[in-house]
Every structure is written in C-alpha cells, then in structure tokens.
Write a protein that holds these residues in place. Structure first.
Motif, mmCIF file in Angstrom:
data_model
loop_
_atom_site.group_PDB
_atom_site.id
_atom_site.type_symbol
_atom_site.label_atom_id
_atom_site.label_comp_id
_atom_site.label_asym_id
_atom_site.label_seq_id
_atom_site.Cartn_x
_atom_site.Cartn_y
_atom_site.Cartn_z
ATOM 1 N N VAL A 84 0.270 -16.757 2.299
ATOM 2 C CA VAL A 84 1.037 -15.571 1.879
ATOM 3 C C VAL A 84 0.105 -14.537 1.258
ATOM 4 N N TYR A 85 -0.831 -14.978 0.427
ATOM 5 C CA TYR A 85 -1.808 -14.037 -0.130
ATOM 6 C C TYR A 85 -2.627 -13.393 0.992
ATOM 7 N N GLY A 86 -3.009 -14.159 1.984
ATOM 8 C CA GLY A 86 -3.766 -13.607 3.108
ATOM 9 C C GLY A 86 -2.971 -12.574 3.887
ATOM 10 N N TRP A 89 2.873 -1.664 -4.582
ATOM 11 C CA TRP A 89 3.561 -2.140 -5.781
ATOM 12 C C TRP A 89 4.711 -1.237 -6.237
ATOM 13 N N SER A 90 5.003 -0.145 -5.527
ATOM 14 C CA SER A 90 6.114 0.744 -5.901
ATOM 15 C C SER A 90 7.434 -0.020 -5.883
ATOM 16 N N GLY A 91 8.270 0.277 -6.863
ATOM 17 C CA GLY A 91 9.577 -0.382 -6.923
ATOM 18 C C GLY A 91 9.452 -1.889 -6.962
ATOM 19 N N TYR A 92 8.395 -2.372 -7.606
ATOM 20 C CA TYR A 92 8.118 -3.811 -7.716
ATOM 21 C C TYR A 92 7.919 -4.480 -6.349
ATOM 22 N N GLY A 93 7.439 -3.711 -5.396
ATOM 23 C CA GLY A 93 7.166 -4.267 -4.075
ATOM 24 C C GLY A 93 8.367 -4.290 -3.159
ATOM 25 N N ILE A 94 9.280 -3.351 -3.354
ATOM 26 C CA ILE A 94 10.500 -3.330 -2.536
ATOM 27 C C ILE A 94 10.192 -3.197 -1.050
ATOM 28 N N GLY A 95 9.131 -2.482 -0.712
ATOM 29 C CA GLY A 95 8.756 -2.321 0.694
ATOM 30 C C GLY A 95 8.257 -3.614 1.326
ATOM 31 N N TYR A 96 7.962 -4.603 0.494
ATOM 32 C CA TYR A 96 7.499 -5.913 0.960
ATOM 33 C C TYR A 96 8.464 -7.009 0.518
ATOM 34 N N LEU A 97 9.739 -6.640 0.415
ATOM 35 C CA LEU A 97 10.803 -7.583 0.048
ATOM 36 C C LEU A 97 10.553 -8.279 -1.296
ATOM 37 N N PHE A 98 9.943 -7.564 -2.236
ATOM 38 C CA PHE A 98 9.652 -8.039 -3.588
ATOM 39 C C PHE A 98 8.646 -9.190 -3.642
ATOM 40 N N VAL A 99 7.979 -9.447 -2.540
ATOM 41 C CA VAL A 99 6.938 -10.479 -2.542
ATOM 42 C C VAL A 99 5.855 -10.154 -3.578
ATOM 43 N N PRO A 100 5.423 -8.876 -3.713
ATOM 44 C CA PRO A 100 4.414 -8.578 -4.735
ATOM 45 C C PRO A 100 4.866 -8.895 -6.168
ATOM 46 N N GLU A 149 -3.011 -8.494 -10.800
ATOM 47 C CA GLU A 149 -1.949 -8.217 -9.834
ATOM 48 C C GLU A 149 -0.594 -8.139 -10.527
ATOM 49 N N LEU A 150 -0.312 -9.095 -11.411
ATOM 50 C CA LEU A 150 0.972 -9.111 -12.119
ATOM 51 C C LEU A 150 1.143 -7.868 -12.981
ATOM 52 N N VAL A 151 0.115 -7.519 -13.737
ATOM 53 C CA VAL A 151 0.175 -6.310 -14.569
ATOM 54 C C VAL A 151 0.340 -5.081 -13.685
ATOM 55 N N GLY A 152 -0.399 -5.024 -12.589
ATOM 56 C CA GLY A 152 -0.312 -3.886 -11.681
ATOM 57 C C GLY A 152 1.071 -3.696 -11.103
ATOM 58 N N VAL A 153 1.670 -4.772 -10.610
ATOM 59 C CA VAL A 153 3.000 -4.638 -10.003
ATOM 60 C C VAL A 153 4.047 -4.290 -11.062
ATOM 61 N N LEU A 154 3.896 -4.805 -12.278
ATOM 62 C CA LEU A 154 4.859 -4.481 -13.334
ATOM 63 C C LEU A 154 4.711 -3.032 -13.810
ATOM 64 N N VAL A 155 3.475 -2.585 -13.997
ATOM 65 C CA VAL A 155 3.239 -1.219 -14.465
ATOM 66 C C VAL A 155 3.587 -0.197 -13.380
ATOM 67 N N VAL A 156 3.044 -0.385 -12.188
ATOM 68 C CA VAL A 156 3.311 0.559 -11.099
ATOM 69 C C VAL A 156 4.790 0.523 -10.721
ATOM 70 N N GLY A 157 5.369 -0.673 -10.678
ATOM 71 C CA GLY A 157 6.791 -0.787 -10.365
ATOM 72 C C GLY A 157 7.662 -0.051 -11.365
ATOM 73 N N THR A 158 7.372 -0.210 -12.646
ATOM 74 C CA THR A 158 8.139 0.474 -13.688
ATOM 75 C C THR A 158 7.931 1.982 -13.634
ATOM 76 N N LEU A 159 6.673 2.408 -13.516
ATOM 77 C CA LEU A 159 6.393 3.848 -13.452
ATOM 78 C C LEU A 159 7.020 4.501 -12.232
ATOM 79 N N SER A 160 7.050 3.782 -11.121
ATOM 80 C CA SER A 160 7.630 4.367 -9.904
ATOM 81 C C SER A 160 9.145 4.554 -10.035
ATOM 82 N N ILE A 161 9.758 3.813 -10.921
ATOM 83 C CA ILE A 161 11.196 3.972 -11.159
ATOM 84 C C ILE A 161 11.451 4.986 -12.267
#
Length: 147
Positions: free
Chosen positions: A19-21, A106-117, A82-94
C-alpha cells in the motif's frame, strides 16, 4: 545450528509495504504531472504533493529494511512526518480552502485517495511498534538458547 530468522515482511507487513508503494507511485505521478503542467497555478499545493510523494517513497523503503535499526528510525520519522502532514494539510485545506484551491495528496485528509493517507500512518506506526527490531545481543542469546 541455528534456525533461519523469520522474515519480517509477511502477512500484514507485506500488505502495508504494498500500500505504501502504491501511494508512492500515485503521489509521485500526480506531483510530476502537476508540477510539469501547472506549477505556476498552485506552487504550494503542488510542492506539497511532491513532498508527500518523497515521504511515501522513503517510508516504503524504510519499512522494507526496518529490521535494521537505522532504517527502523527512518521509518518512524517518515511515518510521523506523514501523519503530521496529512493532519495539518487536511485541516488547513478545510479551514482555509483558498490556500489550497488545487488539491494535494493530503488535502481533505486524503479524500482524493479514499482517506488512505489519513489511515495509513496509523497502521504504519502500529506495525513499527509491534515489530521492533531485536538488538544484536538478543539475536545471539536467542541463537545460543536454540543450540
């Protein structure tokens, strides 16, 4: 005669690396296209996509080699980043949608990737906790006990 060491990349560990790959390939492809075609439209968003891609590549490699202490530490750093990035970018994007007019990985907590990020770093950290590399002295002791 000592028995061979049990491979760490079995079961859920192997799935996690796959999955990471996949995320590394997807984020790299996305950021490459964004930067080549439209970088001037949203340099922050597209740079963040490239950073996410690098983090996924590094995390993938670090998980594969995490039986070595140095790579284990790299895996921790990459996945925490990665966790900090997705939380910060996800929050800021909202909260500040104008800042991210264009989507990142990481926008919207990875909504474009079905929240996998959003979910992936939690599984990665859990796996690292559950599969700590043993110290070399522990390996020697275990081999001596088996002999």
């Amino acid at each position: 005669m000592s028995s061979p060491a049990r491979p760490r990349m079995t079961g859920i560990g192997r799935v996690l690396v796959i999955v990471y790959g996949i995320m590394a390939l997807a984020a790299t492809g996305r950021s490459f296209v964004q930067i080549v075609q439209r970088f001037d439209e949203a340099p922050l968003a597209y740079t963040l996509s490239a950073v996410a891609a690098l983090v996924y590549v590094l995390a993938t490699l670090a998980l594969v080699f995490s039986d070595r202490r140095a790579w284990y530490i790299v895996a921790w750093v990459a996945i925490c980043f990665e966790l900090v990035g997705v939380l910060v970018v996800g929050t800021l994007s909202i909260v500040l949608p104008d800042l991210f007019a264009h989507q990142t990985v990481w926008s919207g907590y990875g909504i474009g990737y079905l929240f996998v990020p959003l979910v992936l770093p939690f599984f990665g950290l859990w796996w690292l906790i559950a599969h700590r590399p043993r110290h070399a002295a522990t390996h020697r002791l275990a081999a001596a006990v088996r002999s």
